[in-house]
Design a protein around this motif. Structure first.
Motif, short mmCIF file in Angstrom:
data_model
loop_
_atom_site.label_atom_id
_atom_site.label_comp_id
_atom_site.label_asym_id
_atom_site.label_seq_id
_atom_site.Cartn_x
_atom_site.Cartn_y
_atom_site.Cartn_z
N ALA A 208 0.82 -1.21 0.00
CA ALA A 208 0.00 0.00 0.00
C ALA A 208 0.86 1.26 0.00
O ALA A 208 0.60 2.21 -0.75
CB ALA A 208 -0.94 0.00 1.20
N ARG A 209 1.89 1.30 0.84
CA ARG A 209 2.76 2.48 0.91
C ARG A 209 3.56 2.64 -0.39
O ARG A 209 3.75 3.76 -0.88
CB ARG A 209 3.70 2.38 2.10
CG ARG A 209 3.03 2.42 3.46
CD ARG A 209 2.39 3.76 3.79
NE ARG A 209 1.09 3.93 3.17
CZ ARG A 209 -0.03 3.34 3.60
NH1 ARG A 209 0.01 2.55 4.65
NH2 ARG A 209 -1.17 3.54 2.97
N ALA A 210 4.05 1.53 -0.95
CA ALA A 210 4.82 1.62 -2.18
C ALA A 210 3.94 2.08 -3.34
O ALA A 210 4.37 2.88 -4.18
CB ALA A 210 5.46 0.27 -2.50
N ARG A 211 2.70 1.60 -3.39
CA ARG A 211 1.79 2.05 -4.46
C ARG A 211 1.48 3.54 -4.32
O ARG A 211 1.40 4.26 -5.32
CB ARG A 211 0.51 1.22 -4.42
CG ARG A 211 0.66 -0.14 -5.07
CD ARG A 211 -0.62 -0.93 -5.06
NE ARG A 211 -0.53 -2.11 -5.91
CZ ARG A 211 -1.16 -3.25 -5.71
NH1 ARG A 211 -1.97 -3.36 -4.65
NH2 ARG A 211 -1.01 -4.28 -6.52
N GLU A 212 1.32 3.99 -3.09
CA GLU A 212 1.08 5.42 -2.88
C GLU A 212 2.30 6.23 -3.32
O GLU A 212 2.16 7.28 -3.95
CB GLU A 212 0.77 5.68 -1.41
CG GLU A 212 0.35 7.12 -1.13
CD GLU A 212 0.02 7.37 0.32
OE1 GLU A 212 -0.30 8.53 0.65
OE2 GLU A 212 0.08 6.42 1.14
N ALA A 213 3.49 5.72 -3.00
CA ALA A 213 4.72 6.40 -3.41
C ALA A 213 4.81 6.47 -4.93
O ALA A 213 5.22 7.51 -5.49
CB ALA A 213 5.94 5.67 -2.85
N LEU A 214 4.43 5.41 -5.60
CA LEU A 214 4.48 5.38 -7.07
C LEU A 214 3.52 6.41 -7.66
O LEU A 214 3.85 7.11 -8.63
CB LEU A 214 4.13 3.98 -7.57
CG LEU A 214 4.50 3.65 -9.02
CD1 LEU A 214 6.00 3.77 -9.24
CD2 LEU A 214 4.01 2.25 -9.37
N THR A 215 2.35 6.53 -7.06
CA THR A 215 1.38 7.54 -7.52
C THR A 215 1.89 8.95 -7.29
O THR A 215 1.79 9.82 -8.16
CB THR A 215 0.04 7.35 -6.79
OG1 THR A 215 -0.47 6.04 -7.06
CG2 THR A 215 -0.97 8.39 -7.25
N VAL A 216 2.49 9.19 -6.13
CA VAL A 216 2.97 10.52 -5.77
C VAL A 216 4.06 10.98 -6.72
O VAL A 216 4.10 12.15 -7.13
CB VAL A 216 3.49 10.53 -4.32
CG1 VAL A 216 4.28 11.80 -4.03
CG2 VAL A 216 2.32 10.42 -3.34
N GLN A 217 4.96 10.07 -7.12
CA GLN A 217 6.11 10.49 -7.92
C GLN A 217 5.81 10.55 -9.43
O GLN A 217 6.69 10.90 -10.22
CB GLN A 217 7.30 9.56 -7.67
CG GLN A 217 7.14 8.14 -8.16
CD GLN A 217 7.41 7.96 -9.64
OE1 GLN A 217 8.38 8.49 -10.16
NE2 GLN A 217 6.53 7.22 -10.31
N THR A 218 4.58 10.24 -9.82
CA THR A 218 4.24 10.17 -11.24
C THR A 218 4.57 11.46 -11.98
O THR A 218 5.05 11.42 -13.12
CB THR A 218 2.75 9.85 -11.41
OG1 THR A 218 2.47 8.59 -10.81
CG2 THR A 218 2.37 9.80 -12.89
N ASP A 219 4.35 12.60 -11.36
CA ASP A 219 4.50 13.88 -12.05
C ASP A 219 5.89 14.50 -11.90
O ASP A 219 6.09 15.64 -12.32
CB ASP A 219 3.45 14.87 -11.55
CG ASP A 219 2.03 14.41 -11.86
OD1 ASP A 219 1.87 13.72 -12.88
OD2 ASP A 219 1.12 14.74 -11.09
N ILE A 220 6.83 13.80 -11.29
CA ILE A 220 8.17 14.36 -11.14
C ILE A 220 9.17 13.51 -11.93
O ILE A 220 8.97 12.31 -12.12
CB ILE A 220 8.60 14.45 -9.66
CG1 ILE A 220 8.58 13.06 -8.99
CG2 ILE A 220 7.69 15.40 -8.90
CD1 ILE A 220 9.05 13.08 -7.55
N ASP A 221 10.21 14.14 -12.41
CA ASP A 221 11.18 13.46 -13.26
C ASP A 221 12.30 12.90 -12.39
O ASP A 221 13.38 13.50 -12.26
CB ASP A 221 11.74 14.47 -14.28
CG ASP A 221 12.72 13.81 -15.24
OD1 ASP A 221 12.66 12.57 -15.40
OD2 ASP A 221 13.55 14.53 -15.84
N GLU A 222 12.04 11.76 -11.78
CA GLU A 222 13.01 11.10 -10.90
C GLU A 222 13.07 9.62 -11.26
O GLU A 222 12.51 8.77 -10.56
CB GLU A 222 12.62 11.28 -9.43
CG GLU A 222 12.66 12.71 -8.93
CD GLU A 222 14.08 13.18 -8.62
OE1 GLU A 222 14.99 12.34 -8.66
OE2 GLU A 222 14.25 14.38 -8.35
N PRO A 223 13.74 9.26 -12.37
CA PRO A 223 13.73 7.85 -12.81
C PRO A 223 14.31 6.89 -11.78
O PRO A 223 13.80 5.77 -11.63
CB PRO A 223 14.57 7.87 -14.09
CG PRO A 223 15.35 9.15 -14.04
CD PRO A 223 14.50 10.12 -13.29
#
Length: 402
Positions: A208-223
């Motif tokens: 759950a926390r990792a999925r939230e992190a993935l959603t949060v970083q969607t709009d930033i350019d941090e590959p």
């Protein structure tokens, strides 16, 4: 400190120019001292950035030439690690000093180095530094700075094994990052929470926390950050037997780490891909992943535990593939690396694999000798591994009678 051409990496030789201690010691008037401190902090920030980018690349770049003019092999990773440990006390002291007068500079340096706080034996020094910065941030009403300090403290507590303090600092950092709309910081601390929950076996919370992190970083350019989240998510989904999405996330992570290139995290991802393929009954694919990970560990050593895990996994999957020669070879390599109490379970499992491989090829003398060595490793504490040995040896008629 030398930069390697267009690649943006750093090959550390020797510090050229003034060191932080030398600059800070000059007798200057107040204005000149303030300007000198800013120059010093800029210098430390540049040094921290070079070290961090060498240890874990965050942007795609060409491979660095790792040979010196006299053809002596060079290891930028080892050089950067040694430099960080050598300069750590000076960097930490200057960050603590800057917290009172140049808080944004101090926070920027800490944020750059936070992924690498575990280098060397320095956790107490870094904890003191983060606590100093946190106190200065509270006094200055700097929510962004306070969030970074709490995130670093959460990471330190995580590595020290203090669950309560990890969760306390991480949740405070999460709240502050949400308040300040710092998406990168929020994604980082959510990933840390996922890692903590994974460590305690709470895989649903970890996912759950990792999925939230993935959603949060969607709009930033941090590959690199995205790849780390994919790796954590894929690992936890694998543990939860959700294998198809696990493969998707691990594949995305591996491709990014290869492109950066971040050889050590790529090796970690290949280990997880090997474990996943093995669970799916795809032993040949598992062996291919694990052999590639083994090669990366050979050329880019960093993590003893990961190297042991890769070799053990490759030994066991080779046994499943009936490649008994490789099973014995990798098993012996595993045993050779197992020197501490933390390696006990891996060592026993490797011995069992060697016994089973010899039994499959009817080398009875080797079976007997290796099984005796394995039984000598057992104790009453390791119930899980003892039961594993009992199960395997009973099948082979090697478990001693009561």
């Amino acid at each position: 400190m030398e930069r390697d051409g267009e690649g943006g990496g750093v090959r550390v030789r020797a510090l050229i120019g003034a060191s932080p201690r030398a600059i800070g010691a000059r007798p200057l008037n107040p204005d000149s001292r303030a300007r000198a401190q800013v120059r010093l902090l800029d210098w430390i920030q540049e040094l921290a950035t070079d070290i961090a980018e060498t240890l874990a690349p965050t942007r795609p770049r060409p491979e660095i030439d790792t040979s010196t003019p006299d053809d002596t092999p060079a290891d930028p990773y080892a050089d950067a690690t040694a430099l960080l440990e050598r300069e750590r006390a000076s960097i930490a002291a200057n960050v603590r000093r800057a917290a009172r007068t140049h808080l944004p500079h101090a926070v920027a340096i800490l944020r750059t180095l936070q992924p690498h706080l575990m280098v060397g034996d320095n956790l107490s020094d870094w904890r003191h530094t983060h606590e100093t910065v946190r106190a200065a941030a509270v006094a200055a009403h700097g929510l962004s700075s306070e969030a970074v300090a709490h995130a670093g403290l959460a990471q330190l507590h995580h590595h020290l094994g203090d669950l309560d303090e990890t969760l306390k600092s991480a949740h405070l950092a999460t709240t502050l990052f949400r308040t300040t709309a710092d998406r990168r910081g929020l994604a980082e601390v959510l990933l840390l929470l996922g890692t903590q929950y994974s460590k305690t076996g709470e895989h649903e919370l970890a996912v759950a926390r990792a999925r939230e992190a993935l959603t949060v970083q969607t709009d930033i350019d941090e590959p690199a950050l995205a790849a780390r989240i994919h790796l954590q998510l894929g690992t936890d989904l694998n543990e939860a037997d959700d294998l198809t999405p696990a493969l998707s996330h691990l594949t995305a992570a591996e491709q990014t780490f290869q492109r950066l290139p971040d050889h050590r995290r790529r090796a970690q991802t290949l280990l997880q891909l090997g474990r996943l393929a093995r669970r799916q009954g795809q032993a040949d694919d598992a062996a291919a992943y694990l052999r590639e990970a083994t090669q990366l560990h050979t050329h880019h050593p960093a993590n003893h535990g990961q190297t042991v895990a890769v070799l053990l996994e490759l030994s066991e999957v080779s046994l499943e593939r009936r490649d008994y020669a490789e099973a014995v070879l990798r098993g012996r390599e595993t045993v050779g690396l197992c020197r501490s109490r933390e390696d006990h379970v891996s060592s026993v499992r490797a011995h069992v694999t060697i016994v089973r491989a010899h039994a499959a090829t009817r080398q009875q003398a080797e079976v007997w000798a290796e099984s005796r060595r394995t039984l000598d490793l057992l104790d009453e504490i390791q119930d899980e591994v003892n039961n594993y040995v009992r199960e395997q040896f009973t099948k082979l008629g090697l478990w001693p009678d009561p």
